[in-house]
Design an enzyme around this catalytic site. Structure first.
Site, PDB file in Angstrom:
ATOM      1  N   GLY A  46       0.823  -1.213   0.000  1.00 16.46           N
ATOM      2  CA  GLY A  46       0.000   0.000   0.000  1.00 16.46           C
ATOM      3  C   GLY A  46       0.853   1.258   0.000  1.00 16.46           C
ATOM      4  O   GLY A  46       0.572   2.225  -0.725  1.00 16.46           O
ATOM      5  N   CYS A 306       5.901   4.591  17.723  1.00 19.54           N
ATOM      6  CA  CYS A 306       7.033   4.800  18.613  1.00 19.54           C
ATOM      7  C   CYS A 306       8.203   5.285  17.774  1.00 19.54           C
ATOM      8  O   CYS A 306       8.701   4.552  16.937  1.00 19.54           O
ATOM      9  CB  CYS A 306       7.375   3.478  19.286  1.00 19.54           C
TER      10      CYS A 306
END
Ligand code: PLP
Length: 368
Positions: A46, A306
């Site tokens: 994607g 993160c």
């Protein structure tokens, strides 16, 4: 990998056998979105499809000039990091001006504002997702497409969360990105559908994929995407399968909301993909909760990335106007076609228990 080991671009018999298998897979993926095979370009997923679509349109035949204002692109604040990243990158080097259409509390684009922005900023491209990866919110993509068409604006749709989970009669856009691992296919393979006649500048130069994406095809990935597309087409034919999974998801969500006082659903209750629920446990650290859940066999995620040791709150949930405390305590649970009611019952027990352990101060709950 053992049988189709040859290069599909080779003219020898072994290569041509692989070419045949690749083209069969392309036809299967095309069948999933109601288009012709030659309009489908295989990519590494994607993210690459999104990069190819947006860069391909913006860089097409353009020689940037300092005198000219960069063209506008309209997107939204709830797009996937791949869309946000490529637009930020192009804006940084002065190739585009990015305008973000506002979303409401449920994460759905404000259509009236989107239309206004089309009129005022006269963009060259709009990029809007079909469904959101964190909340499952479905965008009014057909109306967005009609608005774009009436102004001569090309529309890229990030269909990664939609394709394979919901039927597509024909794409309501000019460019549609999809990814096989969202419908039980392998990771690292995706496709971009390009409307016939639309010219793109490739990001990877080479002769493969009709010059639109260079590089020898990832044949095992491509064949896996084809097989996953065939399985998805068969599954999508029975509408009741989607309805019963949505009901299963709703029951799961309800059981958590009852079992965890103070929690609430962040996404819309209607107009949502059947597989997603995003639940806020305000005051709880979502990362700590995810770790506890993982230890007990429940795989979930938070819309937080993160990066360099710090946790970034989800831009999607922030764009929906949620407070940071709520965003930092939000967890996304996703079902697959194969998730059973028994698995969900077990998960509810584990989730309620972990939330209770992390929130001894919530009224009516004790830290066991
Ligand atoms: N767009 C959306 C909405 C997604 O959910 C994802 C993946 O999670 C992507 C794009 C990126 O797709 P890929 O992981 O195949 O690069």
């Amino acid at each position: 990998m053992e049988r189709h080991w040859a290069n599909p671009s080779s003219t020898h018999r072994a290569g041509q056998g692989v070419r045949h298998a690749v083209e069969k897979a392309r036809a299967d993926v095309a069948g999933l979105i109601g288009v012709r095979a030659r309009e489908v370009v295989f990519t590494s997923g994607g993210t690459e499809s999104i990069n190819l679509a947006i860069r391909g349109v913006i860089l097409r035949g353009r020689t940037p000039s300092a005198a000219e204002a960069p063209p506008a692109v309209i997107s939204s604040g709830v797009e996937h990091a791949a869309v946000r990243g490529v637009l930020e990158d192009l804006a940084k080097v002065g190739l585009v001006r990015v305008l973000l259409a506002p979303v409401g509390r449920e994460g759905v684009i404000d259509l009236a504002r989107f239309e206004e922005m089309l009129v005022v900023s006269r963009p060259v491209l709009a990029s809007v997702q079909w469904a959101n990866n964190e909340t499952g919110a479905i965008q009014p993509i057909e109306a967005i497409w009609r608005a774009c068409q009436s102004r001569g604006v090309q529309l890229h749709c990030d269909g990664v969360q939609w394709v394979g989970k919901m039927p597509v009669a024909s794409p309501p856009c000019d460019l549609l990105s999809l990814s096989a691992h969202k419908f039980h296919g392998p990771k690292g393979i995706g496709a971009l559908w390009v409307r016939p006649g639309l010219i793109l500048t490739p990001t990877l130069h080479g002769t493969q994929e009709l010059g639109r994406r260079g590089g020898t095809e990832n044949v095992p990935g491509v064949l896996g995407a084809g097989a996953a597309a065939r399985a998805a087409i068969a599954w999508l034919a029975d509408e009741t399968a989607r309805a019963s999974l949505a009901a299963r998801r709703d029951a799961f969500e309800q059981a958590i909301l009852v079992g965890c006082p103070g929690s609430h659903n962040n996404g819309p209750t209607t107009g949502r993909l059947w597989n997603t629920t995003n639940i806020a446990f305000p005051g709880i650290d979502a990362q700590a909760l995810l770790m506890m859940l993982s230890e007990r066999g429940v795989c979930a995620s938070a819309g937080a990335a993160c990066s360099s040791g710090s946790i970034e709150p989800s831009p999607t949930l922030l764009a929906m106007g949620l407070e940071e405390r709520v965003v930092n305590g939000s967890v996304r649970f996703s079902l697959s076609r194969e998730t059973t009611a028994e698995e969900l019952d077990t998960a509810v027990g584990i989730i309620s228990d972990c939330v209770r352990k992390l929130s001894p101060t919530i009224a009516g709950m004790t830290n066991a």
